[in-house]
Design a protein around this motif. Sequence first.
Motif, PDB file in Angstrom:
ATOM      1  N   LEU A  70       0.829  -1.201   0.000  1.00  0.00           N
ATOM      2  CA  LEU A  70       0.000   0.000   0.000  1.00  0.00           C
ATOM      3  C   LEU A  70       0.865   1.254   0.000  1.00  0.00           C
ATOM      4  O   LEU A  70       0.598   2.213  -0.740  1.00  0.00           O
ATOM      5  N   CYS A  71       1.924   1.261   0.817  1.00  0.00           N
ATOM      6  CA  CYS A  71       2.837   2.403   0.862  1.00  0.00           C
ATOM      7  C   CYS A  71       3.486   2.625  -0.508  1.00  0.00           C
ATOM      8  O   CYS A  71       3.638   3.769  -0.961  1.00  0.00           O
ATOM      9  N   ARG A  72       3.842   1.539  -1.160  1.00  0.00           N
ATOM     10  CA  ARG A  72       4.480   1.649  -2.482  1.00  0.00           C
ATOM     11  C   ARG A  72       3.511   2.261  -3.499  1.00  0.00           C
ATOM     12  O   ARG A  72       3.908   3.119  -4.309  1.00  0.00           O
ATOM     13  N   SER A  73       2.263   1.861  -3.441  1.00  0.00           N
ATOM     14  CA  SER A  73       1.268   2.418  -4.356  1.00  0.00           C
ATOM     15  C   SER A  73       1.032   3.901  -4.080  1.00  0.00           C
ATOM     16  O   SER A  73       0.883   4.699  -5.009  1.00  0.00           O
ATOM     17  N   CYS A 168      10.262   3.892   3.548  1.00  0.00           N
ATOM     18  CA  CYS A 168      11.152   3.524   2.444  1.00  0.00           C
ATOM     19  C   CYS A 168      10.375   2.845   1.319  1.00  0.00           C
ATOM     20  O   CYS A 168      10.734   2.963   0.144  1.00  0.00           O
ATOM     21  N   TRP A 169       9.308   2.131   1.662  1.00  0.00           N
ATOM     22  CA  TRP A 169       8.445   1.551   0.633  1.00  0.00           C
ATOM     23  C   TRP A 169       7.708   2.648  -0.133  1.00  0.00           C
ATOM     24  O   TRP A 169       7.487   2.537  -1.343  1.00  0.00           O
ATOM     25  N   ALA A 220      14.428  -3.555   0.483  1.00  0.00           N
ATOM     26  CA  ALA A 220      13.166  -3.230   1.153  1.00  0.00           C
ATOM     27  C   ALA A 220      12.431  -4.506   1.553  1.00  0.00           C
ATOM     28  O   ALA A 220      11.862  -4.588   2.656  1.00  0.00           O
ATOM     29  N   LYS A 221      12.443  -5.504   0.690  1.00  0.00           N
ATOM     30  CA  LYS A 221      11.790  -6.779   1.007  1.00  0.00           C
ATOM     31  C   LYS A 221      12.497  -7.471   2.174  1.00  0.00           C
ATOM     32  O   LYS A 221      11.858  -8.033   3.064  1.00  0.00           O
ATOM     33  N   ALA A 245      17.963   3.658   0.445  1.00  0.00           N
ATOM     34  CA  ALA A 245      16.843   4.378  -0.164  1.00  0.00           C
ATOM     35  C   ALA A 245      17.220   5.812  -0.501  1.00  0.00           C
ATOM     36  O   ALA A 245      16.894   6.325  -1.581  1.00  0.00           O
ATOM     37  N   VAL A 246      17.906   6.475   0.415  1.00  0.00           N
ATOM     38  CA  VAL A 246      18.304   7.866   0.170  1.00  0.00           C
ATOM     39  C   VAL A 246      19.323   7.926  -0.958  1.00  0.00           C
ATOM     40  O   VAL A 246      19.257   8.806  -1.834  1.00  0.00           O
TER      41      VAL A 246
END
Length: 328
Positions: A70-73, A168-169, A220-221, A245-246
Amino acid sequence: MNIELSPEAVEFGRQASRAIKAAGGDSLVQAAEQEPKSRETLVAPVFAELGAWDLDPRGDTDESEAAAALCRSAGYWGVAYPVAERLARPSDLHADGLVVVADTNPSGAVAGLELRWTAVTLDGQRSRATPRPSDASPRTSAFVTGLDLDPVDHDGARDVALGLVLPCWTLLGMLDRAIELTCAHVLVREQFGKPLARLQGLQFQLTDAEVERSGLEVLAKYALWSVQTDRDDALQDALALRLAAVEAAETVFRVSHQLHGAIGFCDESTLSWLSRYSRPLRRLPLGLSATRDQLTRRIGRHGLTGLFGGAADVDTTQATTEDKAATR
């Protein structure tokens, strides 16, 4: 160890993306910037209808993975709303969301939202957080405001890792979209009578950006799995993920802006909005150098374990870089 998201979680993320698109897609962030007081009514109902606020990322694996998808979307569409922070809310305090903050100048992208917030530092100090009123335009602040903290306890060690991983997601979703937009741009634009995509120099730049993005996806996974299984090194894994991520965001947005040219900084370009609203995720609670410093201090000379790997008695800064490259 299986770090892949379940088919159900992937499908949930896909349905969430469709729901956000149907609710306005890219126009949601534009509307929120124009009418800052409306962003709660614009965005929150979309996620409520999806059942987002009923998810418990601290519960079973399926719900944790659904929250990440959901965060990724949300990131893909650049939604200007603290979705990850709301999903990371503590289970033992009356709060609507959790914000990981620095020891000095605590702040978060929560301006103008009438919600109950808990803040937690990297050392696990939890506090009730009250956003300060802000007159700053969202265009320059991206809804970031300072927080007044009222200490509660030091029981937030488990909250920190989840509070670092889920944003991060969100950032990963933004990088997905930035790469997609850039590929589409260079395919339709021409120079010297041929598409930009056929220029070898641009192909190399896009490859570098995609390597960063795909490497971040793997990390991330893994970090999500580390939090799910409550590993002793979950916080170190979360910090390593944030560092990756950064770094990935720096590369992807630099390449995307270079290949878009001046139009990439104009409001007519979706990339401009994504880049602007990625800033809180890239700078809070800590920027690149401070995150690297925190990770180095915490892992000492023993290095990282698990997927991140790390030989003992080596320079930790070098190890972090080599471990990340090894996952690509």
